[in-house]
Design an enzyme around this catalytic site. Structure first.
Site, mmCIF file in Angstrom:
data_model
loop_
_atom_site.group_PDB
_atom_site.id
_atom_site.type_symbol
_atom_site.label_atom_id
_atom_site.label_comp_id
_atom_site.label_asym_id
_atom_site.label_seq_id
_atom_site.Cartn_x
_atom_site.Cartn_y
_atom_site.Cartn_z
ATOM 1 N N PRO A 16 86.911 -7.748 83.172
ATOM 2 C CA PRO A 16 87.262 -8.340 84.458
ATOM 3 C C PRO A 16 88.775 -8.409 84.573
ATOM 4 O O PRO A 16 89.448 -8.812 83.628
ATOM 5 C CB PRO A 16 86.661 -9.758 84.359
ATOM 6 C CG PRO A 16 86.581 -10.040 82.886
ATOM 7 C CD PRO A 16 86.345 -8.720 82.228
ATOM 8 N N CYS A 99 90.908 -17.459 80.998
ATOM 9 C CA CYS A 99 92.075 -17.152 81.834
ATOM 10 C C CYS A 99 93.243 -18.080 81.485
ATOM 11 O O CYS A 99 93.093 -19.299 81.469
ATOM 12 C CB CYS A 99 91.726 -17.275 83.323
ATOM 13 S SG CYS A 99 93.140 -16.824 84.350
ATOM 14 N N LYS A 138 83.191 -15.499 78.493
ATOM 15 C CA LYS A 138 84.334 -14.743 77.954
ATOM 16 C C LYS A 138 85.380 -15.765 77.527
ATOM 17 O O LYS A 138 85.844 -16.567 78.354
ATOM 18 C CB LYS A 138 84.890 -13.791 79.012
ATOM 19 C CG LYS A 138 86.063 -12.949 78.517
ATOM 20 C CD LYS A 138 86.248 -11.721 79.394
ATOM 21 C CE LYS A 138 87.475 -10.924 79.031
ATOM 22 N NZ LYS A 138 88.727 -11.545 79.487
ATOM 23 N N GLY A 200 90.597 -6.630 73.403
ATOM 24 C CA GLY A 200 92.024 -6.812 73.154
ATOM 25 C C GLY A 200 92.638 -5.606 72.501
ATOM 26 O O GLY A 200 92.294 -5.252 71.370
HETATM 27 C C1 LIG Z 1 95.819 -7.967 85.642
HETATM 28 C C2 LIG Z 1 94.813 -8.661 84.767
HETATM 29 C C3 LIG Z 1 93.878 -9.486 85.363
HETATM 30 C C4 LIG Z 1 92.932 -10.150 84.551
HETATM 31 N N1 LIG Z 1 91.966 -10.912 85.154
HETATM 32 C C5 LIG Z 1 90.960 -11.454 84.392
HETATM 33 C C6 LIG Z 1 89.851 -12.119 85.005
HETATM 34 O O1 LIG Z 1 89.723 -12.208 86.240
HETATM 35 N N2 LIG Z 1 88.898 -12.647 84.177
HETATM 36 C C7 LIG Z 1 88.974 -12.548 82.814
HETATM 37 O O2 LIG Z 1 88.094 -13.041 82.104
HETATM 38 N N3 LIG Z 1 90.007 -11.900 82.224
HETATM 39 C C8 LIG Z 1 90.971 -11.345 82.977
HETATM 40 N N4 LIG Z 1 91.973 -10.617 82.378
HETATM 41 C C9 LIG Z 1 91.937 -10.419 80.916
HETATM 42 C C10 LIG Z 1 91.218 -9.115 80.558
HETATM 43 O O3 LIG Z 1 89.857 -9.178 80.930
HETATM 44 C C11 LIG Z 1 91.299 -8.847 79.029
HETATM 45 O O4 LIG Z 1 90.702 -9.913 78.358
HETATM 46 C C12 LIG Z 1 92.741 -8.699 78.537
HETATM 47 O O5 LIG Z 1 93.503 -7.873 79.396
HETATM 48 C C13 LIG Z 1 92.789 -8.120 77.116
HETATM 49 O O6 LIG Z 1 92.181 -6.863 77.060
HETATM 50 P P1 LIG Z 1 93.057 -5.486 77.044
HETATM 51 O O7 LIG Z 1 93.987 -5.571 75.879
HETATM 52 O O8 LIG Z 1 92.021 -4.415 76.911
HETATM 53 O O9 LIG Z 1 93.792 -5.449 78.338
HETATM 54 C C14 LIG Z 1 92.942 -9.985 83.145
HETATM 55 C C15 LIG Z 1 93.912 -9.150 82.575
HETATM 56 C C16 LIG Z 1 94.829 -8.486 83.360
HETATM 57 C C17 LIG Z 1 95.829 -7.575 82.701
#
Ligand SMILES: Cc1cc2nc3c(=O)[nH]c(=O)nc-3n(C[C@H](O)[C@H](O)[C@H](O)COP(=O)(O)O)c2cc1C
Length: 323
Positions: A16, A99, A138, A200
């Site tokens: 998300p 979040c 989450k 992550g």
């Molecule tokens: C622009 C952005 C918006 C995000 N919005 C949400 C969200 O609405 N809900 C959520 O649970 N995590 C949100 N996250 C966190 C991501 O779901 C994820 O946990 C985090 O980016 C780490 O994963 P990655 O290293 O693959 O990016 C957001 C991350 C980014 C970068």
């Protein structure tokens, strides 16, 4: 992986991401092999106040199991929103307990919930009561380095009926900086019986494989690694099924998928908003292209689909001139 009665095939999910993983992007990622997608977070309070804007975030037409993610800090409001979500036919309800944004966690929602593991349990229980589809959560590693309680929170969620749990290996204080701690994901996995989804810092097939290997998780979830790069899911599926050579997308494919993505956004939101909200995606799609900085600057100015077509023409010219 099975989340409740929902079979999730393939190898990776789209995370998300508020303001990014909207209906159009989720659809594009699913078309490229994401086997599970989660909506942008939706305010449970907004739903209880009949916010059309919040409800619209629940729309989905991805060709794979799809979750609506809710945020809030009141079990009854979450229950109401979970029940309301039914009309959008999600396969799963996910609850945001990770979040870090002050606007969310400053109001007791998102990662602030992790400060109160019992409340996390109550929220899961209330959501489970309200809906007959699976409920997942989450979480992060914890609030800060002094308060690392992912295992405790995860257990409360499981005991109260969570059907799966995703963990992002950073604390709230870290936001998105530093390196995600995959050891905490391994610890959570070891302690739970429900599926655990690791999240992550996965940026390609190799790091997805490394996450599976390091944590023994049941599934992986990808956020930033998919920005401007929905092909990551195709590459991961190919890597694991070992029957396809992983070919990076050609420039033509990158540009045509970018255009398709923006067109879809316009279909769902209208041309003005669709193009405006796609500017950041254009920047990500053009990363690494010759003259990308100048092109990204131009991307900041597009307002119509015609402008986008003009920009794509310029990109092609730029590439021709430097090949
Ligand atoms: C622009 C952005 C918006 C995000 N919005 C949400 C969200 O609405 N809900 C959520 O649970 N995590 C949100 N996250 C966190 C991501 O779901 C994820 O946990 C985090 O980016 C780490 O994963 P990655 O290293 O693959 O990016 C957001 C991350 C980014 C970068």
């Amino acid at each position: 992986m099975k989340i409740g009665n929902v079979e999730v095939t393939g190898y990776a999910a789209l995370a998300p991401m508020a303001g990014v993983a909207d209906r159009a992007f989720r659809r594009i990622c699913a078309d490229f092999g994401a086997s599970y997608v989660v909506s942008e977070m939706v305010s449970a309070k907004g739903i209880s106040y009949n916010s059309e804007k919040s409800a619209k975030l629940m729309e989905s037409d991805s060709r794979c199991p799809s979750a609506v993610q809710l945020f809030g800090d009141d079990p009854e409001t979450i229950a109401y929103a979970a029940e309301f979500a039914k009309r959008y036919n999600p396969d799963i309800i996910d609850i945001n307990m990770g979040c870090p944004a002050p606007k969310i966690s400053g109001n007791g929602s998102g990662c602030a919930l992790m400060k109160n593991p019992r409340l996390c349990g109550k929220i899961v229980k209330a959501a489970k009561r309200a809906t007959n589809i699976p409920v997942t959560v989450k979480i992060r590693k914890g609030w800060d380095s002094e308060n690392i309680n992912a295992v405790e929170v995860a257990k409360y969620c499981e005991e109260n009926g969570a059907d799966a749990l995703t963990i992002h290996g950073r604390t709230r204080d870290q936001f998105y900086s530093g390196k995600a701690d995959w050891d905490i994901i391994a610890q959570v996995k070891q302690q739970l019986s429900i599926p655990v989804i690791g999240n992550g810092d996965i940026t390609d097939a190799e790091s997805a494989a490394a996450m599976y290997e390091h944590t023994n998780c049941d599934y992986v979830m990808i956020g930033r690694g998919a920005l401007g790069n929905p092909w990551i899911f195709r590459q991961i599926n190919a890597y694991f099924s070992r029957d396809t050579f992983i070919v990076p997308p050609s420039i033509d494919e990158r540009l045509s998928v970018m255009y398709k993505h923006i067109k879809l956004a316009c279909e769902y939101k209208g041309e003005r908003i669709g193009v405006q909200e796609s500017r950041k995606h254009i920047g990500w799609y053009l990363k690494g292209f010759h003259g990308a900085a100048a092109l990204r600057n131009e991307a900041g100015k597009v307002s119509t689909l015609d402008d986008v077509e003009g920009l794509i023409y310029k990109v092609r010219l730029e590439i021709l001139n430097h090949s």
